[in-house]
Every structure is written in structure tokens, then in C-alpha cells.
Design a protein around this motif. Structure first.
Motif, PDB file in Angstrom:
ATOM      1  N   TYR A   2      11.976 -15.145  -7.541  1.00  0.00           N
ATOM      2  CA  TYR A   2      12.857 -14.119  -7.155  1.00  0.00           C
ATOM      3  C   TYR A   2      14.105 -14.766  -6.361  1.00  0.00           C
ATOM      4  N   SER A  35      17.952  -8.218  -4.303  1.00  0.00           N
ATOM      5  CA  SER A  35      17.538  -7.066  -5.328  1.00  0.00           C
ATOM      6  C   SER A  35      15.944  -7.560  -5.655  1.00  0.00           C
ATOM      7  N   ARG A  36      15.416  -6.460  -6.051  1.00  0.00           N
ATOM      8  CA  ARG A  36      13.971  -6.604  -6.497  1.00  0.00           C
ATOM      9  C   ARG A  36      12.934  -7.595  -5.515  1.00  0.00           C
ATOM     10  N   GLN A  85      11.127  -5.692  -3.022  1.00  0.00           N
ATOM     11  CA  GLN A  85      10.380  -4.798  -2.735  1.00  0.00           C
ATOM     12  C   GLN A  85       8.997  -5.200  -2.827  1.00  0.00           C
ATOM     13  N   ASN A  86       8.625  -5.908  -3.604  1.00  0.00           N
ATOM     14  CA  ASN A  86       7.106  -6.471  -3.761  1.00  0.00           C
ATOM     15  C   ASN A  86       6.471  -7.436  -2.613  1.00  0.00           C
ATOM     16  N   VAL A 124       7.566  -6.826   0.335  1.00  0.00           N
ATOM     17  CA  VAL A 124       7.377  -5.961   1.568  1.00  0.00           C
ATOM     18  C   VAL A 124       6.015  -5.404   1.442  1.00  0.00           C
ATOM     19  N   GLN A 148       3.412  -2.040   0.754  1.00  0.00           N
ATOM     20  CA  GLN A 148       2.993  -0.661   1.275  1.00  0.00           C
ATOM     21  C   GLN A 148       3.001  -0.754   2.914  1.00  0.00           C
ATOM     22  N   GLY A 192       4.838  -2.417   4.528  1.00  0.00           N
ATOM     23  CA  GLY A 192       5.179  -3.583   5.253  1.00  0.00           C
ATOM     24  C   GLY A 192       4.023  -4.238   5.301  1.00  0.00           C
ATOM     25  N   GLY A 238      14.728  -7.825   2.752  1.00  0.00           N
ATOM     26  CA  GLY A 238      15.362  -6.625   2.154  1.00  0.00           C
ATOM     27  C   GLY A 238      15.592  -5.518   3.330  1.00  0.00           C
ATOM     28  N   TYR A 243      13.863  -4.647   5.617  1.00  0.00           N
ATOM     29  CA  TYR A 243      12.860  -3.405   5.718  1.00  0.00           C
ATOM     30  C   TYR A 243      12.464  -3.217   7.286  1.00  0.00           C
ATOM     31  N   ASN A 272      15.383  -1.149   9.068  1.00  0.00           N
ATOM     32  CA  ASN A 272      15.308   0.072   8.699  1.00  0.00           C
ATOM     33  C   ASN A 272      14.094   0.908   9.140  1.00  0.00           C
ATOM     34  N   ARG A 273      12.958   0.083   9.330  1.00  0.00           N
ATOM     35  CA  ARG A 273      11.787   0.776   9.910  1.00  0.00           C
ATOM     36  C   ARG A 273      11.939   0.979  11.421  1.00  0.00           C
TER      37      ARG A 273
END
Length: 200
Positions: free
Chosen positions: A71, A91-92, A94-95, A97, A99, A101, A130, A132, A135-136
Motif C-alpha cells: 500500500y 488512496s486505497r 479503506q481496507n 480502516v 467496518q 474502524g 485516511g 477516518y 471525520n468520525r
């Protein structure tokens, strides 16, 4: 309600910090986060050299993981709110993070263990991937404010959905900053949730 239990040996550091928060004492932990950058960002200074060293160790560990997983990501290590922080941007991701977090939480614990192995000291490291957690944190602030409005309008306690320790900390911080309301946690992991109620 006062929570005076001693944290279990297998309880995460975020949970320990949340437990002290739930006694309505501001433990000055900013995440996670919680985790967190809300306290402002600053690079290494004399009093923070150990924390910055922890973030460097963690960044090296995370960089190794990214290489193994093939990655790409930019890694930033810093000290924020009195705790070491590592942020991975790219980028890429998300994996990493998962479900709600869940994968990120597991990676954070592994990274804390890597820091512990090198320093011999438990770490309150906050890992964000990313953006996360940032934002959360914003989403949870809106949830907390909505709950406070309902409590003030109807005068009845509001029970929120089950949350992890980082998420609960974010909500407690928002509620505790508002007059006329208080928050406490109830239940047992993984179904532990916050109750927002009128202040006594």
C-alpha cells in the motif's frame, strides 16, 4: 453515576482513559482518539521528546506494514494533545480502516505493542488512516449535539448506540463542554453505550 473500577489488564488504554473521564473528570486526553489532534499540533519540544520518539517508532512500524501489504501512503508522526500520533494519508487505504474502524483499532493496538517492545513503556499512541478518526470525530460531535438538544427539550435521558472507546471519548468531550447536561457510559463491551442526561 460514578465509575470507580480498576481497568482490567486486557482493557485498552483508550478504555482506561474513558473510564476516568466517566467520573466527570477531565483527564486532559485529547482522539481517539481519539484521540487527538483537537489539542493542536506541534513538533518535538524538550518536554515531548519521549512522545515524539514513540511516534517515530510507530511510524517506522506502520511503514513496514504498508510495504508488506504493498500500500502507498504518506506517514506523518507528531505529538498532539499530549500523546503521540501517526497519520497515514493516501488512496486505497479503506481496507486498513475496516467496518466502523475495527481494522484501524486492531492496527493501532499492534502499533502500540511495537512501541512498547522498543521502549518498555505503554503508549497512548493514536493511529489515524485516511483521516477516518478526524471525520468520525466530526460525525460524533453532531450526534452528541443532537442528543444534548433532545435532553434539553424533553428533559429525559437519551441512550446512544453502542460505541467503541474512541467514539465514546469523542462524545463525552462534546457533552461535557455543554452546560446543563452530563454523560455516562453503561453496559459491557462490545455493547457499551453513552447515556446523555440532564445534569444534577
Amino acid at each position: 453515576m460514578t465509575e470507580t473500577s480498576i481497568p482490567r489488564a486486557d482493557q485498552s488504554l483508550d478504555e482506561e482513559e474513558t473510564a476516568t473521564l466517566e467520573v466527570d473528570v477531565d483527564d486532559t486526553e485529547a482522539a481517539d482518539d481519539a484521540e487527538a489532534p483537537a489539542g493542536g499540533r506541534e513538533k518535538k519540544s524538550a518536554g515531548e521528546s519521549d512522545l515524539f520518539r514513540q511516534s517515530e517508532i510507530a511510524a517506522d512500524y506502520v511503514e513496514g506494514l504498508l510495504d508488506i501489504l504493498d500500500y502507498d501512503g504518506d506517514i506523518d508522526e507528531l505529538v498532539a494533545g499530549g500523546r503521540p500520533v501517526v497519520e497515514v494519508v493516501g488512496s486505497r487505504l479503506q481496507n486498513l480502516v475496516g467496518q466502523r474502524g475495527a481494522t484501524l483499532d486492531a492496527l493501532q493496538e499492534l502499533t502500540r505493542l511495537a512501541v512498547f517492545r522498543q521502549t518498555g513503556t505503554p503508549s497512548r499512541l493514536l493511529l489515524d488512516v485516511g483521516g477516518y478518526r478526524a471525520n468520525r470525530r466530526k460525525e460524533l460531535a453532531a450526534v452528541a449535539k443532537n442528543a444534548v438538544e433532545k435532553v434539553k427539550e424533553y428533559g429525559e435521558p437519551v441512550r446512544l448506540e453502542a460505541m467503541n472507546a474512541f467514539e465514546r471519548k469523542c462524545v463525552h468531550d462534546v457533552v461535557n463542554a455543554m452546560a446543563g447536561v452530563a454523560s455516562e457510559s453503561e453496559g459491557v463491551e462490545p455493547n457499551r453505550r453513552i447515556v446523555v442526561r440532564p445534569a444534577d
